[in-house]
Design an enzyme around this catalytic site. Structure first.
Site, PDB file in Angstrom:
ATOM      1  N   HIS B 256     -72.588  76.677  11.832  1.00 17.03           N
ATOM      2  CA  HIS B 256     -71.528  76.057  11.037  1.00 17.03           C
ATOM      3  C   HIS B 256     -71.775  74.564  10.967  1.00 17.03           C
ATOM      4  O   HIS B 256     -72.116  73.942  11.967  1.00 17.03           O
ATOM      5  CB  HIS B 256     -70.162  76.340  11.683  1.00 17.03           C
ATOM      6  CG  HIS B 256     -68.997  76.045  10.785  1.00 17.03           C
ATOM      7  ND1 HIS B 256     -68.631  74.770  10.462  1.00 17.03           N
ATOM      8  CD2 HIS B 256     -68.137  76.865  10.128  1.00 17.03           C
ATOM      9  CE1 HIS B 256     -67.576  74.822   9.643  1.00 17.03           C
ATOM     10  NE2 HIS B 256     -67.259  76.081   9.429  1.00 17.03           N
ATOM     11  N   ARG B 272     -63.566  70.569   4.200  1.00 13.06           N
ATOM     12  CA  ARG B 272     -64.335  70.221   3.003  1.00 13.06           C
ATOM     13  C   ARG B 272     -63.771  70.944   1.783  1.00 13.06           C
ATOM     14  O   ARG B 272     -63.785  70.408   0.688  1.00 13.06           O
ATOM     15  CB  ARG B 272     -65.815  70.561   3.211  1.00 13.06           C
ATOM     16  CG  ARG B 272     -66.526  69.544   4.106  1.00 13.06           C
ATOM     17  CD  ARG B 272     -67.899  70.037   4.525  1.00 13.06           C
ATOM     18  NE  ARG B 272     -67.792  71.233   5.363  1.00 13.06           N
ATOM     19  CZ  ARG B 272     -68.499  72.345   5.199  1.00 13.06           C
ATOM     20  NH1 ARG B 272     -69.402  72.416   4.248  1.00 13.06           N
ATOM     21  NH2 ARG B 272     -68.326  73.383   5.988  1.00 13.06           N
TER      22      ARG B 272
END
Lengths: 256, 660, 238
Positions: B256, B272
């Site tokens: 990740h 994000r």
């Protein structure tokens, strides 16, 4: 024994398989009686501190409560009835609040150790509340009993004589501290418990309530202590004339 | 020693296991769920950002449907997934989310009218439709064409897990926590239950069941730095390996992009997705330079690699824990951060003392890619049945059902847990309903005795080694040699070092000789299991000489469809082997609805084409050109797939008539 | 070099007849950003292999690692050792829950009992058609339910509660909050009368003495005070 009671006590439900409403009523009543007593105390202490404004003010106030506005000269019976009424509420409150007390040494020990380890303010306050509540069982009873049996002995000199010459002041000192703390913490707890005045930010409100209550407790302790000191002073000065009742200066001058 | 009987035994009490238990429970089967921890503490709770389902309620999700979700998933997988499974999944996901809503997941809902969002670092106003008011909302996530990720702030996994656990409890499913399955009971080639250790008193008990399901999640803890919970050790995989089951694509491990440094706690992709960006030591937003189209929201494998690439160029921020980059969500504004990214803020403030809502540099959070998800797992059929062991099922992250291929899209994992729990859970229930087993208690006791003796033998070991050191060493090797960037030499070393470690586990000494409440003993039987899983990962990676999805070989940079469009199967051929045996299961391009092509992000022209891709593409194009009718009948022509009729029904959406 | 810190733990294994409850002290070097999770893991792997504690997510999400840290109930994984000026930390298992060993207590069994008691699930009458549009919910209502759904069953409210410590069957803030959560959920069809049946007694809503330690220690900062007050008002009236 009623069937209804038997069913409920053995099964925890009534015959419609519903839970008892009694716990709800008890919870409400505990708060309601507490609120009444707290309200009573806030005024009681204020009136009683009228001595700070002079014997005359205290005398007028006493006469007012003896119902002078209804009957000529007033009657202590009004005080007796008031004391009786408060006693009923007082006993009911004590009975209901007792449910929450630790009921064995093990419970007490667990509670105390835990509270000491945590060092949590509101939890510690509760210890103050049960300690003062426990004191009030006795001190409150004595005071109420006195008021019912000697309702006539209220007044600038009569009260002062009782406090000083009859050595009641240690009892009143303890009673004052207990009752103010108990009522202060109790009122704070009521506000939190029922979520009154939560506002849009309950946390901030709670902090504000804590401050207000602290202020009130301090205020009542102060006026209470000053009043007690004043009664002691009057009692000390009056010890030679123990038993003599107070008369308004005007009356005395007039009689002369 | 005790024997318990059940119709269905489910090992693992996370979302996948519990949802399966609801399926078997609802079909009247006597079901037992085993869990290492109270089920509401399962690692499913840590899924923050959201669950993908093509509801198309939000204006930014308009036009979304199963087809778009399918295409995103296949591209995300770098064509490694099983496309029929992907179809089963995208068709069921909207039903799963609606089921969860009815069970009480407080999904964030659409508020009609204008709302402010951050798109491409700019404040933008979008207007939600009147008719969508009160329906389930969605946010943006990496690798998706539409805003499709449904959420409850950033505690999505938590609310889902609670809803599913509550529903299981309502149905009276038997859940036993602090129980660990340490081996499967096999009768010839059929699994008939498991030997289970009670972690509270150390006793062993045999659970005999018609069907056994493994839903134990991922194996991230074989890495030194992982976002996974401490219980994600892959022991569920290990008991299957020891029973001879095939593992699929174990080398497909996802990293990740944004765990926080140094604690390794995940900061959701929702950061994000909601408009946050990555910055380097100069405060420069570098992702658009590498990925002009998807920018910070390319798929996770791509973003993670780009980040490390950028650090290698000297753009990382130096720290005592090595270089890192910044994640900036301060641009979303305090109100948004405090409401929708509350847990992120909480984690950052608690562990790093940074309030990410503070403006500019002050609020930037240090991040670095770390192990996050295991695409590989127990290889199962689309019904969730182990491909080579009868009576053994698996679903969720533990399985290689193969929805994710070589890279999983954010938001598809929590979605997979419940969707596979519904689909596989029901096939599993059908299996248990139609299967009868005959087993002698002597055979069960034999397996019990064997495990008891094994544990006792561990306590009797008087070697020099410390099991904790062996574990640390394994995790270091995996981190350094089987990480994001891989190469032949390191992988070769890793395999031989791991083998040596596996041998060392027989030369340990356990301080306390007690069989119960002895966490060192637990390590002693778990670490060899973890090493077997690690060896499957390392060897699979060593032999796969291509780069696909999260598997990235510096010495073989291209995706090789000509030679490697297949699935790695690893298994233990003999119990005493020190490494797994590998074989490969080909993917049939000619059956694909979407033949291999460019993903739309990552490096272009980086594929060794398989000639069949072109052939199949033309075939698909001609079917599409000649097709008359709705998208459902077209899909059926391109790639028919099996699914329970109940789940295959068309999903209602606002603004979409039933003809699609 | 970090400073030296001392961690004192109450060790006891109630299932072992040889075990007596004793405090054991460990001294170790502090590293930057060290949490109690990191510290205890270090102690377990290098000083005392026998020390038992529970950690799962180590990120403050799962609620497994509640313990008393210098007397205060809190999540160990979210506690930084640097918060303790003198570097002295005393760890005790959470009270009220059954002790398993050392710092490990059985919150799971307690929470299961609580959940079964308050019927911690959506009660509804009709089946949901999964292919149809979901039931609409006002966004503000969904947010409000979410707010109460954030509880992680760590047990810290229970371990902070003087009622719970004295009365074994008290449902705790976690249980009362759970009821409040379902009572405002539009999917749940239960009425106030139904909820009264679950918690309308002195082991339930009327047992709470409003000492607020639950709210003051809740790692999720749940607004427990106002929710319990809300339930109390509703149920007294119902």
């Amino acid at each position: 024994m009623s069937q209804k009671g038997t069913i409920e006590s053995l099964t925890g439900k009534n015959s419609q398989k519903k839970k008892s409403r009694i716990p709800a009523k008890m919870d409400f009543l505990q708060s309601a009686t507490g609120a009444i007593l707290a309200l009573f105390i806030t005024f009681h202490l204020l009136f009683e501190s009228s001595i700070l404004l002079g014997k005359e003010s205290m005398y007028h106030l006493t006469k007012f409560f003896e119902g002078e506005f209804l009957i000529e000269g007033g009657s202590p019976l009004f005080i007796v009835f008031l004391a009786l009424g408060i006693s009923v509420v007082f006993i009911l409150h004590a009975l209901l609040a007792m449910r929450k007390f630790p009921s064995s040494y093990r419970e007490y020990q667990r509670f105390r150790t835990h509270a000491k380890l945590m060092g949590h303010q509101d939890t510690n306050l509760w210890f103050i509340q049960i300690s003062s509540g426990f004191m009030l069982f006795f001190l409150g009873s004595i005071h109420l009993f006195t008021m019912m049996t000697q309702a006539q002995n209220i007044g600038p000199f009569a009260s002062s004589d009782r406090i000083y010459s009859d050595m009641a002041w240690p009892m009143y000192l303890m009673l004052l501290v207990s009752v103010v703390l108990h009522a202060g913490v109790g009122v704070y707890r009521l506000i939190v418990k029922w979520g009154w005045f939560d506002g849009s930010d309950p946390r901030a409100s709670r902090r504000r309530h804590q401050k207000i209550i602290k202020g009130a407790v301090l205020f009542y302790l102060l006026i209470g202590l000053f009043s007690l000191a004043t009664y002691i002073k009057i009692g000390y000065e009056h010890q030679a004339d123990y038993g003599e009742r107070y008369h308004l200066k005007g009356e005395v001058t007039h009689a002369d | 020693m005790q024997i318990k009987y059940a119709d269905a035994l489910i090992i693992g009490g996370g979302l996948a296991g519990l949802r399966s238990a609801i399926a078997t429970g609802a079909k009247g089967l006597d079901t037992i769920v085993l869990s290492l921890v109270p089920v509401k503490r399962s690692h499913s709770a840590a899924a923050q950002g959201g669950m993908q389902a093509s509801l198309a309620n939000s204006i930014m999700g308009e036009g979304d449907n199963e087809d778009v979700h399918f295409s995103d998933t296949v591209k995300g997988s770098d064509w490694g997934c099983d496309q029929e499974v992907a179809r089963m999944f995208v068709t069921t996901a909207p039903k799963a989310i609606r089921e969860l809503a009815a069970w009480g997941v407080p999904w964030s809902r659409v508020q009609k009218g204008d709302r402010e969002v951050v798109i491409n670092t700019k404040q933008t106003t979008i207007t939600e439709k009147e008719e969508a008011h009160g329906l389930i909302n969605a946010r943006d996530f990496g690798g998706t064409k539409k805003w499709r990720t449904c959420y409850t702030a950033d505690a999505t996994g938590h609310t889902m897990l609670y809803a599913v656990a509550n529903e299981a409890m309502r149905l009276g499913v038997k859940i036993e926590d602090k129980k660990e399955a340490i081996s499967l009971i096999m009768q010839e080639d059929q699994c008939v239950g498991a030997i289970v250790r009670d972690l509270k008193d150390g006793t062993l008990c045999a659970y005999v069941a018609k069907g056994t399901m493994i839903a134990t999640g991922g194996y991230g803890r074989i890495y030194k730095q992982s976002t996974n919970a401490t219980i994600c050790k892959g022991t569920g995989h290990a008991i299957a390996i020891e029973a001879g089951a095939y593992m699929g694509n174990m080398e497909a491990v996802q990293f990740h992009p944004t765990p926080i440094v140094p604690s390794g706690i995940l900061l959701t992709e929702g950061c994000r997705g909601d408009g946050g960006v990555l910055r380097d030591k100069d405060g420069y937003r570098f992702m658009p330079d590498y990925e002009p189209e998807k920018k910070d929201l390319a798929s996770r494998d791509v973003v993670s690699r780009r980040m490390l690439e950028h650090i290698k160029k000297g753009k990382g921020v130096p720290s005592p824990y090595g270089d890192h980059l910044w994640l900036d969500i301060s641009i979303l504004g305090r109100e948004h951060v405090e409401k929708n990214l509350r847990d992120v803020r909480d984690i950052s403030m608690t562990f790093n003392g940074i309030d990410p809502a503070d403006p500019a540099e002050k609020g930037w959070m240090p991040v670095l890619p770390m192990q996050h998800y295991s695409m590989g797992g127990i290889r199962v059929t689309p019904e969730g049945h182990s491909v080579n062991i009868k009576g053994l099922f698996s679903c969720g992250e533990a399985a290689c059902w193969d929805l994710h291929g070589f890279n999983r899209l954010g938001g598809n994992s929590v979605s997979e847990t419940v969707v596979s729990g519904m689909i596989i859970g029901n096939y599993f229930a059908d299996y248990c309903n139609t299967t009868e087993i005959t087993i002698s208690t002597a055979a069960v006791h034999q397996e019990l005795d064997k495990q008891q003796r094994y544990l006792e033998s561990l306590l009797e070991l008087e070697g020099e080694e410390n099991i904790y050191n062996i574990k640390d060493e394994m995790r270091r090797i995996m981190q350094e040699k089987v990480g994001i960037f891989r190469n032949g030499k390191d992988l070769e070393d890793a395999v031989s070092e791991l083998k040596a470690l596996l041998q060392k586990t027989k030369q340990i000494r356990i301080t306390k000789k007690e069989s119960h409440l002895n966490q060192e003993l637990e390590e002693a039987y778990k670490v060899p299991m973890m090493l077997k899983v690690a060896l499957c990962v390392a060897k699979g990676a060593r032999d796969r000489t291509e780069s696909r999805g999260a598997h990235y070989r510096e010495d073989y940079l291209k995706r090789d469809d000509a030679n490697w469009l297949n699935r790695t199967l690893s298994y233990w051929a003999a119990a005493d082997d020190l490494e797994p045996t590998l074989k490969y299961e080909p993917l049939d391009i000619m059956k694909m609805e979407m033949p291999p092509a460019f993903r739309g992000y990552g490096k272009k022209g980086n594929t060794i084409e398989n000639p069949l891709s072109q052939v199949r593409q033309e075939e698909v194009d001609s079917i599409v050109a000649s097709h008359q009718g709705d998208r459902f009948t077209l899909q059926e022509k391109l790639m028919p797939f099996k699914l329970q009729p109940e789940y295959k029904r068309q999903n209602e959406r606002i603004g979409e008539d039933n003809n699609g | 070099m970090g400073r030296e810190i001392t961690i004192k733990v109450l060790k006891y294994n109630p299932t072992d007849s040889q075990s007596t409850p004793t405090f054991v002290e460990y001294t170790l070097e502090e590293t930057p950003g060290m949490t109690l999770y990191i510290a205890l893991t270090k102690i377990k792997s290098s000083i005392d292999h026998d020390l038992t504690s529970d950690f799962v997510c180590r990120a403050g999400i799962c609620g497994a690692c509640g313990m008393l840290v210098n007397g205060k109930p809190q999540l160990a994984c979210r506690t930084l050792t640097s918060d303790f000026e003198g570097g002295k930390i005393e760890l005790l298992p959470l009270p009220t829950f059954k002790l398993i060993k050392d710092l490990s207590v059985d919150t799971g069994a307690w929470m299961e009992k609580m959940s079964l008691r308050v019927h911690s699930w959506i009660e509804k009458h009709e089946e949901t058609d999964l292919a149809k549009l979901e039931k609409r919910v006002e966004p503000a209502v969904a947010d409000e339910v979410f707010e109460l759904d954030r509880c992680i069953e760590c047990g810290i409210c229970v371990a902070s509660c003087s009622t719970a410590i004295m009365r074994e069957d008290f449902v705790g803030a976690v249980g009362l909050n759970r009821v409040a959560r379902f009572s405002i959920d539009p999917h749940d069809t239960r009425t106030d009368e139904d909820f009264y049946e679950l918690i309308g007694d002195d082991d339930g809503i009327f047992g709470c003495m409003s000492l607020m330690a639950c709210e003051d220690h809740c790692p999720k900062n749940l607004s427990l005070q106002s929710k319990i007050a809300y339930m109390r008002r509703k149920l007294v009236m119902s």
